[in-house]
Design a protein around this motif. Sequence first.
Motif, mmCIF file in Angstrom:
data_model
loop_
_atom_site.group_PDB
_atom_site.id
_atom_site.type_symbol
_atom_site.label_atom_id
_atom_site.label_comp_id
_atom_site.label_asym_id
_atom_site.label_seq_id
_atom_site.Cartn_x
_atom_site.Cartn_y
_atom_site.Cartn_z
ATOM 1 N N ARG A 201 0.841 -1.198 0.000
ATOM 2 C CA ARG A 201 0.000 0.000 0.000
ATOM 3 C C ARG A 201 0.874 1.246 0.000
ATOM 4 O O ARG A 201 1.743 1.421 0.854
ATOM 5 C CB ARG A 201 -0.890 0.019 1.244
ATOM 6 N N SER A 225 -4.605 6.557 -1.353
ATOM 7 C CA SER A 225 -3.780 5.352 -1.272
ATOM 8 C C SER A 225 -4.087 4.413 -2.430
ATOM 9 O O SER A 225 -5.196 4.406 -2.984
ATOM 10 C CB SER A 225 -3.997 4.623 0.060
ATOM 11 N N VAL A 227 -3.626 0.276 -3.290
ATOM 12 C CA VAL A 227 -3.350 -1.039 -2.710
ATOM 13 C C VAL A 227 -3.193 -2.043 -3.845
ATOM 14 O O VAL A 227 -4.129 -2.242 -4.640
ATOM 15 C CB VAL A 227 -4.477 -1.478 -1.756
#
Length: 414
Positions: A201, A225, A227
């Motif tokens: 991440r 973010s 991932v």
Amino acid sequence: MIKSKLFVIIAVSVILLFESSPVFAQLQAPTGGKIKLGPVEIHPSIGLMETYSDNIYVSYDDKAKESDYITTLSPGIQFLLPLKRHSFQVGYKSDINLYSDNDEINYTNHLFGGGLSLNFLGGLIFTLSDYYSIATVPRKWKERAGVSESEDPYRELDYKANNLNAKVRYNFVDRWAIAVWYNNYDYDYDENYDDSGSYNRNLGGGSIFYRFTAKTEALIEYNHSKVDYDTNNTTANNKNNMVYIGLSFDPTAILNGYLKLGWAEKKYDKTVSGRNDSLDKFSSLVDLGYNISAYNQLRLKVYRAIEEDLDTNAPFTKSDVNMNFRHVLAWNENINLNANVGYKTSDFEESANDIDGTNKIRDDEKWYGGVGIGYAIQKWLKFDLNYTYADNDSNFKRYDYLENRVFLSALVHF
């Protein structure tokens, strides 16, 4: 055999603890509780905790309760170099977990790393830290003869994780400040057959602060973010956006901590039939302490965000409210009493199969709490006795459980 080993460990640790007292005078704590090598402070520590749990496997897969005693030995050491307004530190800590009757669960977690903090006169603050873990997700049930590790659904999961954080904050024009940060978290299982849960991440964010009183700031915050799961599980790859407005209170104020309210979004890179590939939810991050008096503190934590299940990678909304009360005895400030109560829900988005073959959307409600007492005999010697209770009411038999735990711990820290 394991009980005799535990007895030896506990006996040796207790002897060391008592020999550290002035009565024996064989091990004297350094003045101020610090050991120095030139300008470097050395802080060794060792903790010993004995735990009783009446449900060590938390009834996973609707299994019967299994109780056990767990001994945890936690050695550690920290090296700290103060540099006027700056500091640098590195350290190591491990937790060695030994089960009395179920020694197939025994596991050890290691954590080592360090951090740099630079605080410049012009209002610029820079922090950098990196911590590396070698750890284990414990077994979910007993070993079964004739079943290979890769085919065992209850196997322990060994993994390595690296957590890198960097943050810059700049205070300017008296009342204004700006901050930016970056985090990289890499979570990697050791075995190839567990790789569907391995991920990386990358998170970046920033915030603008406006100080309208001496100890209170208003803020606007944004985080993004990305991932990425192992190449065998690319359908779980996703991107996240989180926006908050809120208040931040100085740690020395009567009301301290932060309150952030906002919105969170998760979008998956690939479309999967039967899955909602774009989620958005109200989100909150609250950690507020209120100093009722010099001897009493109340702390409220509220958390609501979109997360991913460790077992299945499935998205769910986690809501958690916790209230903690801490009281320091006026007649002996080395003794403190604490109590907490919490309520948590986990609302999943996708249907899945339970162990009885039914297909449904998982919904968990958990009540938990605890009470405890702590006694700091010296600055470098502390004892704690705690009890915790957890009741996870799930519509999935696999995750429905009730657990009681009692902890007795001692910590020597210089």
